[in-house]
Write a protein that holds these residues in place. Structure first.
Motif, PDB file in Angstrom:
ATOM      1  N   LEU A 255       0.811  -1.214   0.000  1.00 45.54           N
ATOM      2  CA  LEU A 255       0.000   0.000   0.000  1.00 45.54           C
ATOM      3  C   LEU A 255       0.847   1.267   0.000  1.00 45.54           C
ATOM      4  N   LEU A 256       1.858   1.317   0.846  1.00 43.68           N
ATOM      5  CA  LEU A 256       2.669   2.527   0.944  1.00 43.68           C
ATOM      6  C   LEU A 256       3.376   2.862  -0.375  1.00 43.68           C
ATOM      7  N   PRO A 257       3.971   1.878  -1.076  1.00 43.41           N
ATOM      8  CA  PRO A 257       4.549   2.224  -2.395  1.00 43.41           C
ATOM      9  C   PRO A 257       3.515   2.773  -3.375  1.00 43.41           C
ATOM     10  N   LEU A 258       2.288   2.234  -3.340  1.00 46.46           N
ATOM     11  CA  LEU A 258       1.251   2.745  -4.238  1.00 46.46           C
ATOM     12  C   LEU A 258       0.875   4.177  -3.893  1.00 46.46           C
ATOM     13  N   LEU A 259       0.734   4.455  -2.592  1.00 48.14           N
ATOM     14  CA  LEU A 259       0.420   5.817  -2.171  1.00 48.14           C
ATOM     15  C   LEU A 259       1.541   6.775  -2.539  1.00 48.14           C
ATOM     16  N   LEU A 260       2.781   6.338  -2.340  1.00 45.56           N
ATOM     17  CA  LEU A 260       3.925   7.180  -2.690  1.00 45.56           C
ATOM     18  C   LEU A 260       3.942   7.457  -4.191  1.00 45.56           C
ATOM     19  N   LEU A 261       3.659   6.430  -4.968  1.00 46.45           N
ATOM     20  CA  LEU A 261       3.641   6.587  -6.424  1.00 46.45           C
ATOM     21  C   LEU A 261       2.565   7.574  -6.865  1.00 46.45           C
ATOM     22  N   ALA A 262       1.455   7.594  -6.148  1.00 49.55           N
ATOM     23  CA  ALA A 262       0.372   8.508  -6.498  1.00 49.55           C
ATOM     24  C   ALA A 262       0.632   9.925  -6.009  1.00 49.55           C
ATOM     25  N   LEU A 263       1.342  10.065  -4.869  1.00 47.38           N
ATOM     26  CA  LEU A 263       1.541  11.381  -4.269  1.00 47.38           C
ATOM     27  C   LEU A 263       2.746  12.126  -4.820  1.00 47.38           C
ATOM     28  N   VAL A 264       3.736  11.413  -5.332  1.00 47.90           N
ATOM     29  CA  VAL A 264       4.933  12.084  -5.853  1.00 47.90           C
ATOM     30  C   VAL A 264       4.606  13.043  -6.988  1.00 47.90           C
ATOM     31  N   PRO A 265       3.797  12.648  -7.985  1.00 51.10           N
ATOM     32  CA  PRO A 265       3.449  13.630  -9.033  1.00 51.10           C
ATOM     33  C   PRO A 265       2.726  14.849  -8.486  1.00 51.10           C
ATOM     34  N   VAL A 266       1.854  14.657  -7.494  1.00 52.40           N
ATOM     35  CA  VAL A 266       1.139  15.780  -6.895  1.00 52.40           C
ATOM     36  C   VAL A 266       2.117  16.716  -6.199  1.00 52.40           C
ATOM     37  N   ALA A 267       3.074  16.122  -5.455  1.00 56.69           N
ATOM     38  CA  ALA A 267       4.058  16.940  -4.746  1.00 56.69           C
ATOM     39  C   ALA A 267       4.928  17.728  -5.719  1.00 56.69           C
ATOM     40  N   LEU A 268       5.390  17.082  -6.789  1.00 46.69           N
ATOM     41  CA  LEU A 268       6.243  17.766  -7.756  1.00 46.69           C
ATOM     42  C   LEU A 268       5.490  18.851  -8.515  1.00 46.69           C
ATOM     43  N   ALA A 269       4.190  18.648  -8.712  1.00 47.86           N
ATOM     44  CA  ALA A 269       3.389  19.666  -9.392  1.00 47.86           C
ATOM     45  C   ALA A 269       3.052  20.835  -8.474  1.00 47.86           C
ATOM     46  N   THR A 270       3.214  20.644  -7.170  1.00 52.42           N
ATOM     47  CA  THR A 270       2.781  21.644  -6.194  1.00 52.42           C
ATOM     48  C   THR A 270       3.922  22.441  -5.598  1.00 52.42           C
ATOM     49  N   LEU A 271       4.990  21.767  -5.185  1.00 56.04           N
ATOM     50  CA  LEU A 271       6.033  22.404  -4.392  1.00 56.04           C
ATOM     51  C   LEU A 271       6.794  23.448  -5.197  1.00 56.04           C
ATOM     52  N   PRO A 272       7.115  24.574  -4.575  1.00 54.35           N
ATOM     53  CA  PRO A 272       7.948  25.572  -5.261  1.00 54.35           C
ATOM     54  C   PRO A 272       9.381  25.078  -5.362  1.00 54.35           C
ATOM     55  N   GLY A 273      10.098  25.581  -6.360  1.00 55.30           N
ATOM     56  CA  GLY A 273      11.488  25.205  -6.530  1.00 55.30           C
ATOM     57  C   GLY A 273      11.719  24.021  -7.436  1.00 55.30           C
ATOM     58  N   VAL A 274      10.666  23.324  -7.847  1.00 56.78           N
ATOM     59  CA  VAL A 274      10.813  22.197  -8.761  1.00 56.78           C
ATOM     60  C   VAL A 274      11.080  22.747 -10.165  1.00 56.78           C
ATOM     61  N   PRO A 275      12.083  22.239 -10.867  1.00 51.31           N
ATOM     62  CA  PRO A 275      12.393  22.748 -12.212  1.00 51.31           C
ATOM     63  C   PRO A 275      11.168  22.727 -13.117  1.00 51.31           C
ATOM     64  N   ALA A 276      11.033  23.777 -13.914  1.00 54.20           N
ATOM     65  CA  ALA A 276       9.864  23.915 -14.776  1.00 54.20           C
ATOM     66  C   ALA A 276       9.755  22.769 -15.778  1.00 54.20           C
ATOM     67  N   VAL A 277      10.901  22.225 -16.205  1.00 49.73           N
ATOM     68  CA  VAL A 277      10.871  21.148 -17.176  1.00 49.73           C
ATOM     69  C   VAL A 277      10.202  19.900 -16.601  1.00 49.73           C
ATOM     70  N   ILE A 278      10.212  19.772 -15.275  1.00 45.55           N
ATOM     71  CA  ILE A 278       9.544  18.649 -14.610  1.00 45.55           C
ATOM     72  C   ILE A 278       8.125  19.034 -14.195  1.00 45.55           C
ATOM     73  N   GLN A 279       7.998  20.259 -13.666  1.00 41.36           N
ATOM     74  CA  GLN A 279       6.727  20.658 -13.084  1.00 41.36           C
ATOM     75  C   GLN A 279       5.655  20.940 -14.129  1.00 41.36           C
ATOM     76  N   ALA A 280       6.041  21.549 -15.226  1.00 38.71           N
ATOM     77  CA  ALA A 280       5.049  21.943 -16.236  1.00 38.71           C
ATOM     78  C   ALA A 280       4.250  20.755 -16.775  1.00 38.71           C
ATOM     79  N   PRO A 281       4.892  19.672 -17.222  1.00 41.35           N
ATOM     80  CA  PRO A 281       4.078  18.544 -17.720  1.00 41.35           C
ATOM     81  C   PRO A 281       3.243  17.884 -16.633  1.00 41.35           C
ATOM     82  N   LEU A 282       3.751  17.876 -15.390  1.00 42.48           N
ATOM     83  CA  LEU A 282       2.973  17.277 -14.308  1.00 42.48           C
ATOM     84  C   LEU A 282       1.737  18.106 -13.995  1.00 42.48           C
ATOM     85  N   ARG A 283       1.837  19.427 -14.156  1.00 43.77           N
ATOM     86  CA  ARG A 283       0.667  20.272 -13.931  1.00 43.77           C
ATOM     87  C   ARG A 283      -0.381  20.098 -15.018  1.00 43.77           C
TER      88      ARG A 283
END
Length: 340
Positions: A255-283
């Motif tokens: 369960l925890l790996p599945l939750l982590l897999l689902a939450l990582v894209p949300v975190a990268l799309a949300t947190l400031p400081g993430v490179p735009a090349v990563i954050q833009a497609p996730l958003r």
């Protein structure tokens, strides 16, 4: 007319009297259950019943001093009293003790009603049943356009239903604000999920078991949908965190790996400081209603840092660091924060 009410009343009392712990008084056990059922619908009626249960529960045979946690709470209470003498908020610090000390008393006085596994399960189911009006009014508010407030018993019960939600677009149900609704749903969500999982084990046992499974499934779906509709970040967090807690450590390995897999894209799309090349497609993948809400982005752009929760938490931590032992006193934050 008396005969008309007598049988339903007797049936209700029989239902309430079941599974009563030995240490609980009969009327205390009855009042405690009804109070939990009414708690979200009427704080006044539930509060009166809880007070009766509190007084009757204080007459239990188990002495207050026999529970070590009570000693810990007593020590905390004495420390809070000391803090009032140096509090910057003056008399408000003493008034603020009313938000804490009664709960220390209640921790001991309500123990007779939770003494057995059967009693705890029953109490949990009453809380689940009490959540049904919250879910029903939330659906009526957002889908059917209900708008109140609605009052019963001369104002003893007030449901603050506002068409379209409060704030607009955020589900608030019978409460007067969406975050309060989210707080209640966060409290009942683990219990609703546990009830559903329990019925999943025996839904094939017969028509009654299948019917109970169907009801619990409908509650789970409705609860998840309405927690999301409150647009509360605390509610969203509780929605996720309760799942591994209810399922237990035995299922964490997958369960925890599945939750982590689902939450990582949300975190990268949300947190400031993430490179735009990563954050833009996730958003583009993660809905803006999620990442925008998590980082205080709205239709007018990002909010000023000073108005965000992160800034408020930072200020609060700074205040704690200045007076870590006795604090500033109750109600001091609303006075001190604007000055920082």
């Amino acid at each position: 007319m008396t005969q008309l009410w007598r049988k339903p009343l007797q049936a209700g009392l029989v239902l309430l009297d079941g599974e009563r712990p030995a240490a609980a008084t009969l009327w205390g056990w009855r009042c405690f259950q009804v109070a939990l059922l009414l708690l979200p619908a009427s704080a006044l009626l539930a509060g009166l019943l809880l007070f009766v249960a509190l007084i009757l529960g204080s007459r239990q045979p188990t002495a207050w001093r026999d529970d070590r946690v009570n000693w810990l709470l007593a020590g905390i209470g004495l420390w809070m009293l000391l803090g009032c003498f140096t509090a910057s908020s003056g008399w408000l610090a003493w008034v603020g003790l009313g938000n804490w000390l009664p709960f220390f008393w209640a921790f001991w006085a309500y123990q007779p009603y939770l003494a057995t596994p059967e009693a705890r399960r029953r109490v949990a189911l009453w809380l689940v049943a009490g959540t049904v009006p919250v879910l029903g009014t939330g659906f009526g508010q957002m889908v059917l356009g209900w708008s109140g407030p609605y009052e019963l018993l001369g104002g003893a019960i007030v449901w603050w239903i506002r068409g379209g939600g409060n704030p607009p677009g955020r589900l608030s149900g019978l409460f007067d604000y969406a975050n309060i609704t989210a707080a209640w749903l966060a409290l009942s969500w683990p219990l609703v999920l546990a009830a559903f999982l329990q019925h999943c084990r025996r839904w094939r046992s017969g028509p009654l078991a299948f019917g109970l499974w169907g009801i619990s499934f409908a509650l789970v779906v409705t609860q998840v949908a309405e927690m999301l509709a409150t647009d509360s970040r605390n509610g969203w967090g509780a929605l996720v965190l309760a799942v591994p807690i209810v399922l237990g450590p035995g299922r964490w390995i997958w369960l925890l790996p599945l939750l982590l897999l689902a939450l990582v894209p949300v975190a990268l799309a949300t947190l400031p400081g993430v490179p735009a090349v990563i954050q833009a497609p996730l958003r583009e993948i993660v809905p803006q209603s999620i990442w925008g809400r998590l980082n205080d982005f709205n239709s007018h752009g990002e909010r000023p840092l000073a108005l965000t929760r992160l800034s408020q938490w930072g200020t609060a931590l700074g205040l704690v660091g200045e007076r870590p032992w006795l604090g500033w006193g109750a109600a001091a934050f609303s006075v001190i924060y604007p000055l920082r």
